[in-house]
Design a protein around this motif. Structure first.
Motif, short mmCIF file in Angstrom:
data_model
loop_
_atom_site.label_atom_id
_atom_site.label_comp_id
_atom_site.label_asym_id
_atom_site.label_seq_id
_atom_site.Cartn_x
_atom_site.Cartn_y
_atom_site.Cartn_z
N TYR A 107 0.85 -1.18 0.00
CA TYR A 107 0.00 0.00 0.00
C TYR A 107 0.89 1.24 0.00
CZ TYR A 107 -3.64 -3.31 1.51
OH TYR A 107 -4.50 -4.38 1.60
N ASN A 142 -8.79 6.94 6.48
CA ASN A 142 -8.64 6.03 5.36
C ASN A 142 -10.00 5.59 4.82
OD1 ASN A 142 -9.16 4.72 7.73
ND2 ASN A 142 -7.62 3.12 7.48
N GLN A 150 -5.10 12.38 3.51
CA GLN A 150 -5.38 11.03 3.05
C GLN A 150 -4.28 10.56 2.10
OE1 GLN A 150 -9.68 12.12 1.86
NE2 GLN A 150 -9.86 9.96 2.43
N ARG A 151 -4.03 9.26 2.13
CA ARG A 151 -3.14 8.60 1.19
C ARG A 151 -1.74 9.24 1.17
NH1 ARG A 151 -5.51 4.79 -1.63
NH2 ARG A 151 -3.74 4.67 -3.04
#
Length: 411
Positions: free
Chosen positions: A80, A249, A279-280
């Motif tokens: 990820y 998330n 985020q991310r």
């Protein structure tokens, strides 16, 4: 509508072809794998393996176990955006990589830590017999949850959580709940040891070790920033507002929209507050952002804290999050938590505005919360604390820790 049908048909066709190839390959390799398991059973091995799910938990767990004197390897079949700091990466785009990871596990690892969605063979046609192959190979299995591998609303139905889950993952709830239930049943029956905790206790029917959560945090990496990097003002003003960080998330599950509305309400009142939603981003970038803010709002739905809350607490940041009273009662009842020990501000969508207003108006002692937060992580979730719990499990399963050259076992 007609434009969508070919796409749907293609997806179904691809899935059928993929499944057929998986089953065909499994039929070809099952014989050699059985022989490999018999050979592996005769090999002396002491290594601990963690995988194949690419969760940052495993990176920290590996460090925790190494402090206890174990040889450890993290291995993954995919990665990820959070981190790629794993020792062995054989990505699943090649169908043989799953089998290669399985061979590594049985020939090199005496104990394998996996999640309830299974080991390397979970994405092959041999998922149903994977537990039996480990028994044949003499590799012990410790199964532990991370959330999405066990949550089943036919087992425990928190309707608020289910509504949020349906918003974020409608197809998953509709199509995967049945298979999820089966994988929990499979590993609950066949794993040599099971860890549970967090809100996962609602979905895991059995456990050998109960923990607040198995999350471990490197408290050297996640540390209180020095004064030259961060200073909390004596009071928050329009020029220096309260800085709130939120890192969802899953936006609905984390209550992101509810938080945005609360912040908008406070700003309309003239409250000195600003919200940063991230985020991310990588774990390294998130660590930098946490060090710059005043408080962290983790989530408003789930009912227990997660690893992001612990990382913030280790950095000396006060955390606002939702805590289910029944879960807190469980951990106090079992002696894992003292009364009023949990150093977080308990929030729901009903009291969030007032809780943030109190922080911005300096009606809460942020300095005391900061000290208590880091002390809590050091006591319950440091590498040494979690490493000791894992070492106890390993010793029970026949692999005690040994001192290694150049280091001491953490006690």
């Amino acid at each position: 509508m007609s434009a969508e049908k070919p796409s749907t048909f293609r997806r179904i066709a691809r899935a059928l072809v993929h499944r057929a190839l998986q089953v065909g390959l499994a039929i070809v390799v099952v014989g050699p794998l059985l022989i490999a398991c018999l050979v592996a059973r005769c090999i002396t091995k002491r290594r601990i393996g963690l995988g194949p799910e690419p969760l940052i938990n495993n990176v920290h767990h590996a460090r925790a176990l190494r402090l206890q004197g174990y040889d450890v390897t993290t291995f993954v079949s995919h990665v990820y955006f959070v981190t790629n700091e794993f020792d062995l990466r054989l990505l699943r785009w090649s169908p043989f990589n799953h089998y290669a990871l399985f061979l590594f596990a049985i020939f090199r690892c005496r104990i394998l830590y996996i999640y309830f969605n299974g080991g390397p063979l979970a994405w092959t046609g041999l998922w149903a017999i994977e537990p039996y192959l480990y028994k044949l190979a003499g590799t012990r299995v410790v199964a532990m949850p991370y959330g999405g591998d066990v949550q089943d609303f036919n087992v425990h139905d928190d309707v608020v959580y289910r509504a949020a889950y349906l918003k974020d993952y409608p197809d998953f709830v509709r199509n995967r709940m049945r298979s999820r239930r089966k994988q929990v049943q499979r590993w609950s029956r066949h794993a040599d040891w099971i860890i549970s905790g967090c809100d996962w206790v609602n979905y895991t029917p059995y456990w050998d070790t109960l923990m607040l959560a198995h999350f471990s945090v490197d408290t050297d990496q996640w540390s209180v920033p020095p004064p030259e990097e961060y200073t909390r003002p004596a009071r928050f003003t329009a020029e220096r507002p309260l800085r709130v960080l939120h890192g969802p998330n899953h936006r609905t599950i984390k209550g992101t929209t509810l938080l945005e509305k609360a912040i908008a309400t406070l700003r309309a009142e003239g409250c000195p507050i600003e919200l940063q939603i991230v985020q991310r981003v990588s774990n390294t970038e998130m660590r930098r952002l946490v060090r710059q803010v005043d408080v962290v709002v983790e989530q408003l739905v789930i009912g227990w804290y997660g690893i992001f809350a612990l990382e913030a607490m280790a950095s000396g940041k006060p955390v606002l999050t939702h805590i289910g009273p029944e879960l807190e009662r469980l951990y106090i009842h079992h002696g894992l938590l003292e009364n009023d020990e949990l150093p977080v501000t308990r929030v729901t969508h009903q009291n969030l505005v007032e809780a943030l207003r109190a922080v911005a108006a300096n009606r809460t002692d942020l300095e005391a919360q900061s000290r208590a937060a880091r002390a809590f992580v050091l006591k319950h979730h440091s590498l040494a604390a979690i490493g000791r719990r894992f070492a106890d499990i390993n010793t029970t399963l026949g692999v005690p820790p040994v001192s290694r050259a150049g280091g001491e076992i953490a006690r």
